[in-house]
Structure formats: C-alpha cells, structure tokens
Design an enzyme around this catalytic site. Structure first.
Site: not given
Ligand code: PMT
Length: 394
Positions: A203, A271, A281
């Site tokens: 991503n 996710d 490959k």
């Molecule tokens: O890295 P940069 O380029 O500086 O960009 C920053 C950012 C956009 C990545 C950062 O600001 C940000 O938003 N990070 C969270 C991204 C994310 O995965 O968001 P989410 O809404 O999908 O997940 C919610 C939370 O659960 C997050 O804290 C994530 O780390 C966590 N998560 C999500 C999925 C998963 N399978 N396990 C997790 O722990």
C-alpha cells in the site's frame, strides 16, 4: 552543571576560550581536554587559568589513574568544540587514540559536538556520513554557521559564537524528557504480502508518520521500539525491528507487548494476504490471473483484547465519514485514542510530509489543521501525556 569541553585543533579554538569563560562565569564547572593539534594553537595553561581545573592532553602521566573514565563519570555532558573532520571521523569509527577521543568514547552522558571546518570539508561525503553515524548514536550536533571561513572563502563551517553554543547546549540538555521512564512501541509503514518470491501486495504508506512519532517520543525521553516495514533513516535512540508482512508485524508487536506502556499503531497493515503465495515466480501465461486472498489478523484488535495496563493508540485511514468510522474502530478495538485522517485530502495521509488529523478519545473529537507529521506527532504525544498523568502506567 559540570562540563568537559573537548578541544580539537582548529582555528576556531579562540572562540572556545570564551566559551569556557562563559560557562565558568555563570557558575558551571569546566574541565578541558585537548588534542595534540589543539595545543599547537593555544597552550593548556590558558585553559587551566580560565577553568581553574586541570587540563588533560594525554591519557598518560595524569595525576589520577584511569583519568579518562573518571572525567567521563564526573561531568554532566561533554561538548567538543571545535570538532574537526579528524575527530568526527575517529568518533564515528570508535577510534580512541588520544585523551579527547578516549574521554568521548567513555561518555555515558550527553555528547554534544560543534563541527567547524572549511565548507568543502564539511560537505564532503566522509564528514556527512560520519556525522550521520554519530547522530544515529544519539550524539547532539550543533550546526556550524555560515559566513567567512578562516581559509578566506564564504560558506558553512564556522563555529557558532560562544553565546549561541551556550544557548544550544542548554536547549539540548533541558530538552523535554517528560516521557522518560515509559517504553513505547510504534509501528510504521505498509505491510507487504507476498504473491511470489518477487511480487507483493502493498500500500502507499511511506512510514513517515510512524517514524515522526518514534523520533519525538525518543526526544521526549521514552524508550522507543519501532516495528516497521519501511526503510527510512531510523531516528536516534530508537530500537528498530524490521518486518515485511502483517503476520511478521503481529509477531514482533506481541513479543514486546507485555513490556511496553504504550502502543501507537501508525502502520497501514494489509487486511488481506495471498492465501498461498507461489514458491516460484509466477509465469506470464494466461490473460487473467486470480489470486485468492484470506483475511490477515487484526493486530490492534488483538492488542485491545489482551490489554492490561497499556495505552493503545490507533490510526484510522478513512476516505469517507471519517469521524464516525474512526469512532467505531476506537470502540471495537478497545483503544484509548484514535487518530483519524482523511487520506483523500490534499496534504494528508500517505507519502506526504504533512497530515490533517482529528484526535478522538472517549472525551470527544479534536480536529487539527494541516501540520507537519512532526507536529502531529507532538500533538499525539502531548495528548498521551494526559492519559499517563491520569493513570500511572509503568
Ligand atoms: O506512512 P505514511 O506515508 O506517513 O502515511 C501515514 C498513514 C496514512 C499510513 C497513517 O497516518 C495512518 O492512517 N495509518 C493507519 C492506516 C490503517 O491501516 O488504517 P486502518 O483504518 O485500516 O486501521 C485502523 C488501525 O488498525 C490502524 O492503527 C492499523 O495500524 C490497525 N490495523 C489495521 C489492520 C490490521 N490488520 N491490523 C491492524 O492492527
């Protein structure tokens, strides 16, 4: 304060005479250690007269035994000014072949260096690389100023005026250490889920947000572990654990979870992952290729379920109904705070140096304007401090 001033051989040494005088005048204790070259510019007697303390010029023939160790233990900080290219190189390489470098290598207190030299020397690849190594090790660097240099040319490389050095030293030593005593785990970057040995699903996360948090947390005095899939420069005093996939990130986070007071998950964790990554490959044969994806573990959800004393801070990368979606994640994952960012806004989210965030806790939502990621990190850590003050977490 007790300072050791390390003096190496540069023309800017005349300013260091005044630097020592200024420290003494305001009541600091100062001991001077000089390189052999420094003694070619001024005599040790001059520094002895000003500091009213012994001056060390060699590791041999000192009144005390193991004087270099005792001096390093005696002081609150060591300042090397001027720091020549030679001394910087030796410190970076761990060479201790004279009194100054031997004391410096024995230092467990803050080490501050003020480089001063010709601009081409200062900008050379060797000095740049050596300063970067020292910075990584937590050495504080006072940037040289610009102006006319001893060699007659204009450029960066001048030792700042003594009054400025004193100011900077005070700033460095009085830096806010309010997270001291806390161990904080930060995640950063986008995980990579293998398709085959050469391809992955990834991503747009660069890791900048998480690295900024790790950097500021370390500057605030916390013990910081950064679990990252990104390869940006690791901030000083941060322990870095490199991972690739969500599962590796999960393992790394869980292995430290019991020992930390705070987890801040800025990573963009995939996710889904490929159900069965190919061992070889994948060849380009058919017009279409179907990959079966299976759900990855939600690391933060698991941390929320296992939570004991830890403060948990998540991020929510949203593209619509930002606040409502973030609140759902806050509750579902049992978080103390969630940082919502609309990743479709200009200057927010992935890759850029700025972000636009709303901090959400059980007390409500606080939106912030566009700020640098460093400023966002400060805002988050200041909010964290109010949690830590409310509940003592070890
Ligand atoms: O890295 P940069 O380029 O500086 O960009 C920053 C950012 C956009 C990545 C950062 O600001 C940000 O938003 N990070 C969270 C991204 C994310 O995965 O968001 P989410 O809404 O999908 O997940 C919610 C939370 O659960 C997050 O804290 C994530 O780390 C966590 N998560 C999500 C999925 C998963 N399978 N396990 C997790 O722990």
């Amino acid at each position: 304060m007790k300072f050791i001033v390390g003096v190496s051989g540069g023309i800017a040494i005349y300013k260091v005479v005044d630097l020592v005088r200024r420290f003494k005048k305001r009541g600091d204790e100062v001991r001077v250690v000089m390189t052999d070259s420094a003694t070619k510019f001024v005599t040790p007697e001059l520094f002895r007269e000003i500091s009213l303390e012994p001056v060390m010029t060699t590791v041999f023939n000192n009144e005390e035994t193991a004087a270099h160790i005792k001096w390093a233990q005696w002081c609150d900080a060591m300042i090397i000014a001027p720091a020549t290219a030679n001394v910087i190189g030796k410190l970076a390489a761990g060479i201790a072949d004279d009194a100054l470098t031997t004391v410096a290598i024995a230092m467990t207190k803050p080490l501050i260096i003020a480089p001063a030299m010709n601009k081409d020397m200062f900008n050379s690849a060797a000095v740049t690389a050596n300063l970067s190594i020292l910075k990584q090790r937590g050495v504080n660097i006072i940037k040289p100023s610009s102006g006319e240099l001893a060699c007659g040319v204009e450029g960066v490389g001048r030792l700042p005026e003594p009054v400025e050095i004193v100011e900077q030293v005070d700033k460095i030593l009085n830096a806010d250490k309010r997270l001291s005593g806390y161990k904080i785990l930060v995640t950063a970057g986008g995980t990579r889920e293998a398709i085959d040995p050469v391809r992955y699903i990834g991503n747009r996360s660069s890791g900048k947000m998480g690295y900024a948090i790790a950097k500021i947390a370390a500057e605030y005095g916390a013990e910081v572990i950064l679990v990252t899939s990104s390869s940006l420069e690791v901030p000083p005093n941060v322990k870095c654990i490199n991972v690739e996939s969500a599962e590796q990130m999960r393992q790394a986070v869980l292995s430290e979870y019991e020992t930390v007071s705070v987890v801040i998950m800025a990573a963009a964790v995939a996710d889904y992952r490929v159900a069965e990554p190919s061992k070889q490959k994948i060849k380009k044969s058919e017009d279409t290729l179907t990959l079966e994806l299976v759900k990855n573990p939600d690391i933060l959800l698991e941390l929320g379920q296992r939570k004991q004393k830890q403060i948990l801070i998540g991020f929510a990368a949203e593209t619509q109904t930002v606040e409502a979606n973030a609140i759902k994640k806050l509750k579902k994952k049992n978080l103390d705070m969630i940082v919502a960012n609309d990743v479709t806004s200009e200057g927010a989210g992935f890759g850029v140096d700025t972000n636009i965030v709303t901090l959400i806790t059980s007390n409500g939502a606080t939106p912030y304007p566009k700020m640098s990621k460093t400023e966002v990190a400060e805002v988050i850590l200041n909010e964290l401090l109010s949690f830590l003050l409310d509940t003592p977490h070890g």
